[in-house]
Scaffold this active site. Sequence first.
Site, PDB file in Angstrom:
ATOM      1  N   HIS A   1      39.788  46.983  38.707  1.00 49.98           N
ATOM      2  CA  HIS A   1      39.388  46.461  40.013  1.00 49.98           C
ATOM      3  C   HIS A   1      38.062  47.118  40.401  1.00 49.98           C
ATOM      4  CE1 HIS A   1      43.454  44.872  41.346  1.00 49.98           C
ATOM      5  NE2 HIS A   1      43.844  45.720  40.405  1.00 49.98           N
ATOM      6  N   ASP A  57      38.947  38.454  42.445  1.00 46.90           N
ATOM      7  CA  ASP A  57      40.387  38.528  42.672  1.00 46.90           C
ATOM      8  C   ASP A  57      40.803  37.407  43.635  1.00 46.90           C
ATOM      9  OD1 ASP A  57      42.617  41.097  42.400  1.00 46.90           O
ATOM     10  OD2 ASP A  57      43.035  39.496  43.849  1.00 46.90           O
ATOM     11  N   GLY A 111      51.766  50.385  40.272  1.00 51.10           N
ATOM     12  CA  GLY A 111      51.679  49.153  41.055  1.00 51.10           C
ATOM     13  C   GLY A 111      51.057  47.995  40.299  1.00 51.10           C
ATOM     14  N   GLN A 112      51.087  48.068  38.964  1.00 49.36           N
ATOM     15  CA  GLN A 112      50.497  46.984  38.168  1.00 49.36           C
ATOM     16  C   GLN A 112      51.358  45.724  38.265  1.00 49.36           C
ATOM     17  OE1 GLN A 112      50.087  47.884  33.981  1.00 49.36           O
ATOM     18  NE2 GLN A 112      48.717  46.141  33.619  1.00 49.36           N
ATOM     19  N   HIS A 167      42.998  45.602  33.322  1.00 50.81           N
ATOM     20  CA  HIS A 167      41.893  45.167  34.162  1.00 50.81           C
ATOM     21  C   HIS A 167      41.434  46.304  35.058  1.00 50.81           C
ATOM     22  CE1 HIS A 167      45.703  44.269  36.242  1.00 50.81           C
ATOM     23  NE2 HIS A 167      45.065  44.567  37.369  1.00 50.81           N
ATOM     24  N   ASN A 169      45.387  50.063  37.780  1.00 44.93           N
ATOM     25  CA  ASN A 169      46.815  50.254  38.001  1.00 44.93           C
ATOM     26  C   ASN A 169      47.546  50.134  36.667  1.00 44.93           C
ATOM     27  OD1 ASN A 169      46.472  50.472  40.824  1.00 44.93           O
ATOM     28  ND2 ASN A 169      46.459  48.239  41.030  1.00 44.93           N
TER      29      ASN A 169
HETATM   30  P1  5GP Z   1      47.309  44.755  39.630  1.00 45.44           P
HETATM   31  O1  5GP Z   1      48.247  44.909  40.788  1.00 45.44           O
HETATM   32  O2  5GP Z   1      48.029  44.315  38.390  1.00 45.44           O
HETATM   33  O3  5GP Z   1      46.422  45.949  39.391  1.00 45.44           O
HETATM   34  O4  5GP Z   1      46.285  43.631  40.060  1.00 45.44           O
HETATM   35  C1  5GP Z   1      46.420  42.289  39.744  1.00 45.44           C
HETATM   36  C2  5GP Z   1      45.430  41.544  40.605  1.00 45.44           C
HETATM   37  O5  5GP Z   1      45.301  40.244  40.077  1.00 45.44           O
HETATM   38  C3  5GP Z   1      45.862  41.394  42.061  1.00 45.44           C
HETATM   39  O6  5GP Z   1      44.880  41.962  42.915  1.00 45.44           O
HETATM   40  C4  5GP Z   1      45.996  39.895  42.253  1.00 45.44           C
HETATM   41  O7  5GP Z   1      45.543  39.453  43.515  1.00 45.44           O
HETATM   42  C5  5GP Z   1      45.149  39.343  41.123  1.00 45.44           C
HETATM   43  N1  5GP Z   1      45.591  38.061  40.600  1.00 45.44           N
HETATM   44  C6  5GP Z   1      46.860  37.690  40.306  1.00 45.44           C
HETATM   45  N2  5GP Z   1      46.882  36.447  39.820  1.00 45.44           N
HETATM   46  C7  5GP Z   1      45.601  36.004  39.825  1.00 45.44           C
HETATM   47  C8  5GP Z   1      44.982  34.765  39.441  1.00 45.44           C
HETATM   48  O8  5GP Z   1      45.629  33.809  39.000  1.00 45.44           O
HETATM   49  N3  5GP Z   1      43.638  34.680  39.592  1.00 45.44           N
HETATM   50  C9  5GP Z   1      42.887  35.722  40.078  1.00 45.44           C
HETATM   51  N4  5GP Z   1      41.575  35.522  40.182  1.00 45.44           N
HETATM   52  N5  5GP Z   1      43.439  36.892  40.440  1.00 45.44           N
HETATM   53  C10 5GP Z   1      44.767  37.028  40.310  1.00 45.44           C
END
Ligand code: 5GP
Length: 113
Positions: free
Chosen positions: A101, A32, A92-93, A99, A86
Site C-alpha cells: 500500500h 485501491d 490484517g491481510q 502488495h 499487511n
Molecule cells: P490488505 O488488507 O490485503 O492489505 O489490502 C487489500 C486491499 O485491496 C484493500 O485495501 C482493498 O480495498 C483492496 N481491494 C480489494 N479488492 C479490490 C479490487 O477488486 N480492486 C482494487 N482496486 N482494490 C481492491
Amino acid sequence: MDSVSCIFCKIVKKEIPAKVVFEDDEFIAFNDVKPVSPVHVLVIPKKHHNNLLEIESTEALGKLMKKVQQVAKELNLNDGFRTIINTGDNGGQTVHHLHVHVLGGRFHKWPPG
Ligand code: 5GP
Ligand code: ZN
C-alpha cells in the site's frame, strides 16, 4: 490461495478492471477500490506470491521496493507517504497476493490502529 482465483491476478490479466497508474513487465500499480487516503495505490509484482513470507527471491523483493520508490516519485508524493505490507491474519491481510500500500496526500499518524 492459488493464482487462478486471486483477484489481483485477475487485475494483472485485465480480467477485472482497475485504475492502473503504472505498469511494466513485472509490476503493476493501481488505485485501491476503497481508498483510505487521497492517494491510495497498491503496488504488486505480477507474479503471484501469497504474502511477504512467501516471496523467496532477494532480487524480486528489492525490485518491488525500488518500484514503490519509482511510483511514489511519479505520483509526486514529495511531502512523504506511508507504505504498508499487511501479512496474514494478524497483519490484517485480506487479499492474498503480495502488495504494498502507498498512502499519500494527507498526514498519517503513528502508531496505526
Ligand atoms: P490488505 O488488507 O490485503 O492489505 O489490502 C487489500 C486491499 O485491496 C484493500 O485495501 C482493498 O480495498 C483492496 N481491494 C480489494 N479488492 C479490490 C479490487 O477488486 N480492486 C482494487 N482496486 N482494490 C481492491
Ligand atoms: Zn495473485
